[in-house]
Scaffold this motif. Structure first.
Motif, PDB file in Angstrom:
ATOM      1  N   ILE A  72     -46.784  41.903 -65.826  1.00  0.00           N
ATOM      2  CA  ILE A  72     -47.793  41.934 -64.765  1.00  0.00           C
ATOM      3  C   ILE A  72     -47.912  40.548 -64.132  1.00  0.00           C
ATOM      4  O   ILE A  72     -47.982  40.400 -62.914  1.00  0.00           O
ATOM      5  CB  ILE A  72     -49.162  42.366 -65.325  1.00  0.00           C
ATOM      6  CG1 ILE A  72     -49.092  43.769 -65.901  1.00  0.00           C
ATOM      7  CG2 ILE A  72     -50.213  42.306 -64.241  1.00  0.00           C
ATOM      8  CD1 ILE A  72     -50.401  44.238 -66.465  1.00  0.00           C
ATOM      9  N   PHE A  73     -47.951  39.550 -64.994  1.00  0.00           N
ATOM     10  CA  PHE A  73     -48.099  38.179 -64.533  1.00  0.00           C
ATOM     11  C   PHE A  73     -46.938  37.785 -63.623  1.00  0.00           C
ATOM     12  O   PHE A  73     -47.136  37.262 -62.510  1.00  0.00           O
ATOM     13  CB  PHE A  73     -48.140  37.280 -65.774  1.00  0.00           C
ATOM     14  CG  PHE A  73     -48.515  35.873 -65.495  1.00  0.00           C
ATOM     15  CD1 PHE A  73     -47.581  34.860 -65.572  1.00  0.00           C
ATOM     16  CD2 PHE A  73     -49.821  35.546 -65.160  1.00  0.00           C
ATOM     17  CE1 PHE A  73     -47.935  33.547 -65.322  1.00  0.00           C
ATOM     18  CE2 PHE A  73     -50.190  34.243 -64.909  1.00  0.00           C
ATOM     19  CZ  PHE A  73     -49.234  33.244 -64.991  1.00  0.00           C
ATOM     20  N   GLY A 112     -47.064  39.793 -60.361  1.00  0.00           N
ATOM     21  CA  GLY A 112     -48.132  39.339 -59.489  1.00  0.00           C
ATOM     22  C   GLY A 112     -47.844  37.970 -58.900  1.00  0.00           C
ATOM     23  O   GLY A 112     -47.968  37.759 -57.693  1.00  0.00           O
ATOM     24  N   LEU A 113     -47.430  37.056 -59.749  1.00  0.00           N
ATOM     25  CA  LEU A 113     -47.229  35.689 -59.278  1.00  0.00           C
ATOM     26  C   LEU A 113     -46.064  35.612 -58.298  1.00  0.00           C
ATOM     27  O   LEU A 113     -46.161  34.948 -57.261  1.00  0.00           O
ATOM     28  CB  LEU A 113     -46.990  34.761 -60.470  1.00  0.00           C
ATOM     29  CG  LEU A 113     -47.185  33.272 -60.193  1.00  0.00           C
ATOM     30  CD1 LEU A 113     -48.579  33.010 -59.658  1.00  0.00           C
ATOM     31  CD2 LEU A 113     -46.968  32.463 -61.468  1.00  0.00           C
ATOM     32  N   SER A 125     -44.809  38.006 -56.421  1.00  0.00           N
ATOM     33  CA  SER A 125     -45.156  38.663 -55.166  1.00  0.00           C
ATOM     34  C   SER A 125     -46.111  37.800 -54.361  1.00  0.00           C
ATOM     35  O   SER A 125     -45.972  37.643 -53.143  1.00  0.00           O
ATOM     36  CB  SER A 125     -45.801  40.022 -55.430  1.00  0.00           C
ATOM     37  OG  SER A 125     -44.956  40.832 -56.177  1.00  0.00           O
ATOM     38  N   PHE A 126     -47.072  37.225 -55.061  1.00  0.00           N
ATOM     39  CA  PHE A 126     -48.030  36.343 -54.406  1.00  0.00           C
ATOM     40  C   PHE A 126     -47.314  35.178 -53.721  1.00  0.00           C
ATOM     41  O   PHE A 126     -47.528  34.902 -52.538  1.00  0.00           O
ATOM     42  CB  PHE A 126     -49.014  35.835 -55.460  1.00  0.00           C
ATOM     43  CG  PHE A 126     -49.984  34.822 -54.967  1.00  0.00           C
ATOM     44  CD1 PHE A 126     -49.795  33.467 -55.208  1.00  0.00           C
ATOM     45  CD2 PHE A 126     -51.101  35.199 -54.242  1.00  0.00           C
ATOM     46  CE1 PHE A 126     -50.697  32.527 -54.754  1.00  0.00           C
ATOM     47  CE2 PHE A 126     -52.016  34.261 -53.781  1.00  0.00           C
ATOM     48  CZ  PHE A 126     -51.813  32.920 -54.040  1.00  0.00           C
ATOM     49  N   LEU A 127     -46.461  34.530 -54.484  1.00  0.00           N
ATOM     50  CA  LEU A 127     -45.774  33.378 -53.927  1.00  0.00           C
ATOM     51  C   LEU A 127     -44.807  33.790 -52.818  1.00  0.00           C
ATOM     52  O   LEU A 127     -44.665  33.077 -51.822  1.00  0.00           O
ATOM     53  CB  LEU A 127     -45.009  32.644 -55.037  1.00  0.00           C
ATOM     54  CG  LEU A 127     -45.893  31.935 -56.051  1.00  0.00           C
ATOM     55  CD1 LEU A 127     -45.048  31.395 -57.197  1.00  0.00           C
ATOM     56  CD2 LEU A 127     -46.647  30.781 -55.394  1.00  0.00           C
ATOM     57  N   ARG A 159     -47.113  34.300 -49.851  1.00  0.00           N
ATOM     58  CA  ARG A 159     -47.867  33.140 -49.398  1.00  0.00           C
ATOM     59  C   ARG A 159     -46.978  31.966 -49.024  1.00  0.00           C
ATOM     60  O   ARG A 159     -47.260  31.215 -48.120  1.00  0.00           O
ATOM     61  CB  ARG A 159     -48.832  32.709 -50.513  1.00  0.00           C
ATOM     62  CG  ARG A 159     -49.794  31.622 -50.143  1.00  0.00           C
ATOM     63  CD  ARG A 159     -51.148  31.891 -50.802  1.00  0.00           C
ATOM     64  NE  ARG A 159     -51.932  30.682 -50.992  1.00  0.00           N
ATOM     65  CZ  ARG A 159     -52.803  30.203 -50.105  1.00  0.00           C
ATOM     66  NH1 ARG A 159     -52.957  30.817 -48.956  1.00  0.00           N
ATOM     67  NH2 ARG A 159     -53.502  29.132 -50.374  1.00  0.00           N
ATOM     68  N   VAL A 160     -45.892  31.829 -49.773  1.00  0.00           N
ATOM     69  CA  VAL A 160     -45.069  30.639 -49.566  1.00  0.00           C
ATOM     70  C   VAL A 160     -43.754  30.949 -48.866  1.00  0.00           C
ATOM     71  O   VAL A 160     -43.407  30.335 -47.860  1.00  0.00           O
ATOM     72  CB  VAL A 160     -44.795  29.953 -50.929  1.00  0.00           C
ATOM     73  CG1 VAL A 160     -43.815  28.826 -50.775  1.00  0.00           C
ATOM     74  CG2 VAL A 160     -46.090  29.468 -51.542  1.00  0.00           C
ATOM     75  N   GLN A 217     -43.519  31.847 -45.082  1.00  0.00           N
ATOM     76  CA  GLN A 217     -43.578  30.731 -44.141  1.00  0.00           C
ATOM     77  C   GLN A 217     -42.346  29.838 -44.263  1.00  0.00           C
ATOM     78  O   GLN A 217     -41.763  29.427 -43.279  1.00  0.00           O
ATOM     79  CB  GLN A 217     -44.808  29.865 -44.436  1.00  0.00           C
ATOM     80  CG  GLN A 217     -46.107  30.519 -44.059  1.00  0.00           C
ATOM     81  CD  GLN A 217     -47.252  29.577 -44.363  1.00  0.00           C
ATOM     82  OE1 GLN A 217     -47.740  29.532 -45.486  1.00  0.00           O
ATOM     83  NE2 GLN A 217     -47.652  28.812 -43.388  1.00  0.00           N
ATOM     84  N   GLU A 263     -39.713  41.366 -53.322  1.00  0.00           N
ATOM     85  CA  GLU A 263     -40.729  41.703 -54.322  1.00  0.00           C
ATOM     86  C   GLU A 263     -40.210  42.757 -55.277  1.00  0.00           C
ATOM     87  O   GLU A 263     -39.665  43.764 -54.847  1.00  0.00           O
ATOM     88  CB  GLU A 263     -41.959  42.276 -53.605  1.00  0.00           C
ATOM     89  CG  GLU A 263     -43.005  41.229 -53.315  1.00  0.00           C
ATOM     90  CD  GLU A 263     -44.293  41.860 -52.798  1.00  0.00           C
ATOM     91  OE1 GLU A 263     -44.839  41.322 -51.843  1.00  0.00           O
ATOM     92  OE2 GLU A 263     -44.707  42.884 -53.375  1.00  0.00           O
ATOM     93  N   ALA A 289     -36.579  46.004 -60.286  1.00  0.00           N
ATOM     94  CA  ALA A 289     -36.666  47.477 -60.272  1.00  0.00           C
ATOM     95  C   ALA A 289     -36.351  48.120 -61.619  1.00  0.00           C
ATOM     96  O   ALA A 289     -35.613  49.080 -61.697  1.00  0.00           O
ATOM     97  CB  ALA A 289     -35.717  48.041 -59.214  1.00  0.00           C
TER      98      ALA A 289
END
Lengths: 424, 407, 487
Positions: free
Chosen positions: A216-217, A220-221, A223-225, A228-229, A232, A339, A343
């Protein structure tokens, strides 16, 4: 009334579970044979031929083709598989069940391919080559799991390790080049392994929970990065790719050459790793001690082996292997990080580990089987068969399900698997 | 019988160091669960997760990072501002207004349903990671009834729910059957079934039975109004009868586990399948049974996702990550239905707030996923929280569920 | 010299010291401290006058202390050699194992001390007596000068015990100091040079074997006079209740554990099956109780064939079962006393109506049973894990005996429990017999079988190899049968 010792030989004996399973497999094989006979044989136009290309355009000897009449092949295969099934039904064949099943399935696959490629040309060599390539993450995942489970730590978090290290490989590879990418991936894999070890050894968190947490970590991390990063900073999402290395002479062998001897270094390294781990586990002091920790930690403790340190070390080593797998994904397969790009391949790796009976060579063999399933899914898509694409995409997961569902027989993990060790 | 002293508790010499361990999955859960005692730890866990989250937000603030060299103080101020904007949106989105509260309840509904499903499984020793797949299949079953049966609402909705229960139960039952018959570990089988369900649903949403006419992508038709969950707080708020169904599920599972003989059997099998077998329980059927009920509840959660949200259509992702969130919930709630209820509200708050945070401060929702992972870690290892906050530990034994791969 | 806690002991080289105490008296804890597995809270350990800091087994080994544990510290899937040299492997600097050197080392020690064993055999394939030899070789290979044996004879036949004593004598003559931990009075009296008795964690006496009787020793161990003989009258046997014919059962590894066993147990009699653990008794009992499928043969209870019956059906016929591993098969230790008390009947009246449970009834029943069977527990809502072994066993007995019982099947009924509970359970078993039940006892403690049974059957490698009358047969005769040598 006195007790007597009867002669068991005269008593009629009921079937054991193993014998029942052997019979069940026999029935399946016969069923498959009948299916092949009907679907790929009778139902097919007798003129149709499938052309299996056995050489890649880039090979030395090109234009080696194997042309088969689909219908004929189907009949032959049906005969063979049916025969195997019949043999299975005789009780004496209990030990060979797995082998029979594997052989039967291989023949089935052959007939199936002949049907799918009827009237067309199909690169069999390409598919077998893909099998090897696609087996690598599975095998590496299985080896990671094996390293951990041999010291009795269940690692469900392989998926997360692969994903996170793939991310690291992409970002660092894009920024600093190929080897930086590999380095970053391996470090991330090891760090997550250390985290798993820390949680399960120091805090005695349940191993499956810890593994789920890592997944999960990581998901989540990353996908987040990625959102967010990476969205851009696009230039951090374009990793360089390793080139293939042809092994001279060996790569020129027809059929075997392109399948085994013309790959990037990860694939050669994986084969080497399997050998090293096998030798390590069964011929060295390190291996003996590690296995003792996995089978009977208290016994190991009483002869002075540090159970905790051994577990930390092996789990981190496993993490290195997972990191290597993640680097493989990012630096040879695709250059963009997507992301959840793994799979489920980490879980398939776990299944391969079980299927391979916690042995390095077993992991390799199982990895190839799953690689084949994944390659099949890809190539069938190209062949435009009447099977809907979504069902093809299911193939590797279905195969894993079937394998794990005990058609592989009762598997015995290291004895202390899953329990934290306490020095009372 | 005169005895000088009551014998001391069983010495270690009695139990040979075999690999077998009783109560593996259930040890963590609800044993001695008094809510007061267990409220402090989750609270601290949440706090710890929020702190970590703040760091993550700050450290990925690219604009602020760019300023770091030239104006370090200004950069830090910008980071702090970024965090506070984000968290303010988080809290307001969850609690700050009536609408926020309603959003929390709305988000909590499927979480609670899936959470009790997973918690029930845990109690019986089954690690049901397949809630996502069960939601998908259950939801599709409900969808089918919704689209192809014409009934007044008062009958249509219950019928659709029954279909959802059956669908989810059947899907989970596959894993249960495999475990019971072959010993295949449910972690792998349910995960594989998740993937298979996903692709199956993708396929189904492209065939005329489900697909919206005129569309090329996998989207279903809209459900007729008779199959839509009515809102219970008026049309300004999204909360539907789904919430009532979720609460009913909590009540049901509570009764099942602690007041029914079947629940007694589930708990027994969860703690000790061997003794249960000796006591005459049919462990095979019980595994199958608990997976089916668990799957059925997850199926209802799936139904909620299509019947309880506009636009009342199904896409392949209608289950979202709820299946995985449910695991966190079950752990947070110590596998007790009431605990899961509270945990569901908490997580619903995080989700609702997270959505607001995403809208207001462009923080991806995945941060909530990360925080969830952290919360699980902190709950599962109370000692970690203790180390961070210098708090006395509440319970001695950390969460332990695993027994290994064997059947 | 060895000292510990408020416990003090000493052993001289060449001396055999027996440390006697009942289960839970603290003997194994003491030995684990000696071996570096536990840390003492106070006190010290001295070897040959030198104070030792024992923080791990390594330190103990280095000091010359070797421990042979009650439950063997052997890795089943490794060979004998691998188990022996684990931790001190003969290897090249790189780590490559020299397996031949390892086998050689094992053979040397084996020959020197007459401990026959095949270095390349897998431990899991070896019988228990041979496994013990491997443990001893392991200890000797580390040049132990003091050997500690924890309950070494619990898994041996009488003949193997003789053999073991011979080995111990040999070691002591070789100058090794021996500590022999046991709860078996007779053996201590036979082999020891000195006996130290422990009770409740303290040493309460130190005696010489030729200056003390069995009864006195028992009294020291338990703190009060103990009845060493089970009081019972002659059995009045009636019709056969349990009839087993030609039963064949496989174990978990698909080997034949039970090879065509036939016997009967009549009402009003206690039939005991003696035999070292691992000769098929476990599988036999599991098969009778319906928990394990048999491959061939039949089991009948009260005239009805139950070979394929479910455990629940068998229970309902009036069969009471005390399983050999109470924490694994007899109790759910995370459940409360109440919940365990209704484990056999929770599904029917009065404990549940339909699917709804009646916890009030359950509590009433539990209170009654706790009272009646003298179960020492803080409350009926206490988790059974907090109870002592003896009280846990009483919970099981209470539950099982609390109905109309036609057959009792008790496996290792008093393993690992205190003497008081042992007396109690034996009394209840005899009581059931006198009420007319047929009783089958399976125990690896020959004394228990001989004391309780009216008839003794011996099981060896899955067959019944002899039947004896305990009043006339001696342990030697039975012991031979246990080894497979029929008279």
């Amino acid at each position: 009334m006195t007790a007597t010792a009867s002669s068991a030989a005269q008593v009629r004996v009921r079937a054991t579970a193993e014998e029942r399973r052997a019979a069940f497999v026999g029935l399946i094989l016969i069923g498959l044979a009948a299916f092949v006979f009907w679907a790929f044989g009778l139902n097919v136009n007798g003129d149709l031929e499938a052309t299996f290309r056995l050489a890649l355009p880039t090979d030395r000897y090109t234009d080696i083709d194997w042309v088969v009449n689909t219908r004929t092949l189907a009949f032959v295969v049906a005969g063979i598989v049916g025969f195997l099934g019949g043999m299975q039904l005789r009780r004496s064949n209990v030990k060979r069940t797995n082998v029979m099943l594997a052989v039967g399935l291989v023949f089935f696959a052959l007939a199936f391919l002949a049907w799918a490629a009827a009237g067309k040309s199909f690169s069999l060599v390409g598919m077998l080559r893909s099998t090897v390539i696609l087996s690598v993450p599975v095998t590496l995942g299985a080896l990671t799991g094996l390293m951990c489970e041999r010291v009795a730590i269940i690692n469900i978090g392989i998926e997360g390790q692969l994903l996170a290290s793939a991310f690291a490989a992409t970002v660092l590879g894009s920024a600093f080049g190929l080897w930086a990418g590999v380095f970053g991936a391996v470090v991330v894999g090891a760090l997550l392994g250390a985290f798993l070890a820390w949680l399960t050894i120091r805090f005695r968190i349940d191993q499956i929970i810890a593994g789920v947490v890592i997944n999960i970590f990581a998901l989540g991390l990353t996908s987040f990065l990625a959102t967010r990063v990476l969205a851009q900073a696009q230039d951090l999402n374009a990793a360089p790719q390793f080139a293939s290395i042809r092994i001279p002479i060996l790569a020129d062998i027809p059929l075997l050459g392109p399948i085994f001897f013309n790959h990037n270094f990860f694939i050669y390294a994986t084969f080497l790793l399997v050998v090293i781990l096998h030798v390590g586990f069964f011929y060295t002091r390190w291996g003996l001690r590690s296995r003792s920790v996995g089978e009977h930690p208290r016994a190991a403790d009483t002869v002075g082996i540090n159970v905790f340190r051994t577990r930390y070390r092996n789990v981190i080593l496993g993490g290195l292997i997972a990191g290597f797998g993640g680097a493989f994904l990012s630096l040879t397969q695709v250059s963009r990080f997507e992301e959840n790009m793994t799979a489920g391949v980490g879980f398939i790796g776990l299944a391969a580990m079980i299927f391979g009976r916690w042995m390095p060579f077993g992991a390799l063999a199982a990895g190839l089987v799953f690689g084949f399933a994944r390659a099949l899914q890809q190539k069938l898509g190209i062949l435009a068969t009447p099977i809907p694409s979504e069902f093809l995409l299911m193939t590797p997961y279905l195969v894993t399900l079937i394998v794990v569902a005990g058609l592989a027989g009762r598997a015995i993990p290291p004895a202390a698997d899953g329990q934290p060790y306490t020095k009372e | 019988m005169t005895e000088t002293v009551d014998s001391p508790p069983s010495a270690p010499e009695e139990t040979p160091p075999k690999s077998w361990q009783p109560g593996w999955l259930v040890r963590a859960t609800g044993v001695g669960a008094s809510l007061g005692k267990t409220l402090l730890m989750p609270a601290l866990a949440l706090l710890a997760a929020l702190i970590f989250g703040a760091f993550i937000i700050a450290l990925t603030d690219l604009d602020a990072l760019a300023l770091l060299d030239d104006e370090p103080l200004g950069a830090l101020r910008q980071m702090a501002e970024g965090v506070s904007v984000a968290y303010k949106a988080l809290f307001v989105g969850a609690f700050g207004s009536i609408y926020g509260l309603s959003e929390t309840l709305f988000a909590a509904t499927p979480l609670i349903l899936a959470g009790v499903a997973v918690a029930l499984g845990f109690r019986a020793g089954m690690f049901n990671i397949g809630a996502n797949g069960q939601m998908l299949i259950g939801g599709m079953a409900a969808m089918w009834v919704g689209l192809h049966v014409t009934l007044p609402s008062v009958l249509h909705i219950p019928l659709a729910l029954v279909a959802a229960v059956l669908g989810g139960a059947a899907w989970a039952g596959i894993a249960g059957l495999l475990k019971a018959r072959t010993g295949a570990h449910e972690v792998i089988t349910t995960i594989m079934l998740n993937f298979i369900a996903f692709f199956l649903v993708e396929f189904l949403l492209r065939i005329p039975v489900f697909q919206e006419p005129g569309r090329n992508n996998p989207v279903s038709e809209k459900l007729p109004p008779s199959a839509q969950f009515p809102e219970i707080f008026g049309s300004d708020y999204r909360v539907t009868i789904g919430l009532l169904i979720a609460i009913a599920a909590v009540v049901f599972v509570n009764w099942l586990l602690f007041r029914s003989s079947l629940g007694f059997e589930f708990r027994a099998v969860g703690f000790n399948p061997d003794a249960s077998r000796y006591a005459g329980m049919n462990v095979v059927w019980l595994y199958l049974g608990v997976m089916s009920i668990s799957g059925g509840l997850a199926g209802v959660a799936g139904a909620n996702q299509v019947m309880g949200l506009p636009p009342y259509q199904a896409t392949p992702v209608f289950a979202g990550t709820i299946g995985f969130d449910a695991i966190a919930l079950a752990l947070l709630g110590r596998s007790h239905p009431v605990g899961v209820l509270w945990a569901g509200l908490l997580l619903g708050a995080l989700k609702a707030g997270g959505r607001a945070m995403q809208a207001a401060a462009q923080i991806p929702l995945d941060l909530v996923v990360v925080m969830q992972a952290l919360i699980i870690v902190f709950i599962a290892a109370p000692e970690l929280v203790r180390v961070i906050f210098r708090v006395k530990p509440m319970e001695k034994e950390p969460t332990r569920l695993t027994r290994g791969w064997g059947g | 010299m060895l000292a510990n806690d408020d416990v003090s002991l000493s052993v001289a080289p060449g001396e055999i010291l027996a440390l006697l105490g009942e289960n839970g008296a603290g003997k194994t804890t003491l030995m684990n401290i000696l071996y570096g597995l536990y840390k003492p809270d106070a006190g010290e350990v001295l070897v040959d006058g030198n104070l030792l800091r024992l923080s791990s087994p390594d330190d103990a080994i280095a000091a010359g202390i070797g421990m042979v544990h009650q439950h063997f510290m052997l890795v089943p899937v490794f060979t004998v050699s691998e188990n022996v040299y684990l931790g001190m492997e003969p290897a090249s600097p790189v780590g490559w194992l020299d397996k031949r050197a390892g086998s050689r080392m094992v053979r040397e020690i084996s020959e020197r001390y007459h401990l026959e064993v095949d270095p390349d055999a897998l431990v899991e394939d070896l019988p228990v007596g041979v496994q013990q030899r491997v443990e001893i070789i392991k200890v000797l290979s580390r040049e132990a000068r003091y050997l500690v044996f924890d309950e070494p004879t619990s898994v041996l036949t009488p003949q193997e015990v003789r053999e073991f004593f011979r080995i111990v004598q040999g070691l002591s003559e070789d100058g090794k100091g021996i500590i022999f931990i046991s709860h078996k009075l007779k053996e201590a009296l036979e082999i020891a040079d000195r006996i130290v008795v422990m009770r409740d964690g303290k040493t309460v006496a130190e005696v010489l074997p030729d200056q003390v009787t069995e009864e006195e020793l028992a009294k020291l161990m338990v703190g009060r006079p103990v009845d060493l003989v089970v009081r019972k009258e002659r059995a009045k046997a009636g019709e056969p209740v349990l009839v087993v014919r030609d039963l064949v059962v496989l174990d978990d590894r698909d080997h034949r554990a039970v090879e065509g066993v036939s016997f009967e147990v009549r009402s009003g009699e206690i039939a005991g099956i003696a035999g070292v653990q691992g000769n098929g008794q476990t599988e036999l009992v599991e098969s009778i109780m319906g928990v394990r499928h048999s491959l061939a043969g039949t089991v009948s209870i009260g005239g009805r064939e139950v070979t394929a019956a479910s455990p629940r059906d068998i229970h309902r016929m009036g069969v009471a079962h005390v399983p050999e591993d109470r924490q694994r098969s007899g109790l759910i230790i995370d459940f409360t006393v109440t919940e365990n008390m209704i484990l056999d009947g929770y599904y029917a009246r009065p404990y549940s109506r339909g699917i709804q449970m009646d916890w009030g009834e359950a509590a009433r029943a539990a209170n009654r049973l706790v009272e009646e069977y003298d179960v020492r527990t803080p409350s009926i809502g206490t988790q059974v894990s907090s109870l002592s072994g003896g009280n846990q066993q009483k919970v099981i007995v209470a539950r099982e005996f609390n109905r109309d019982v036609v057959l009792v099947v008790a496996s290792q009924p008093t393993r690992g429990i205190d003497v008081g509970s042992i007396e109690y359970i034996h009394a209840r078993i005899v009581e059931k017999r006198d009420e007319g039940a047929a009783v089958l006892i399976v125990s690896s403690e020959l004394d228990e079988v001989m004391a309780l049974s009216d008839r003794v059957l011996v099981m060896h490698r899955g067959r019944i190899v002899g039947e004896f009358d305990p009043e006339t047969a001696g342990t030697t005769e039975i012991g031979l049968a246990m080894l497979g040598a029929t008279t």
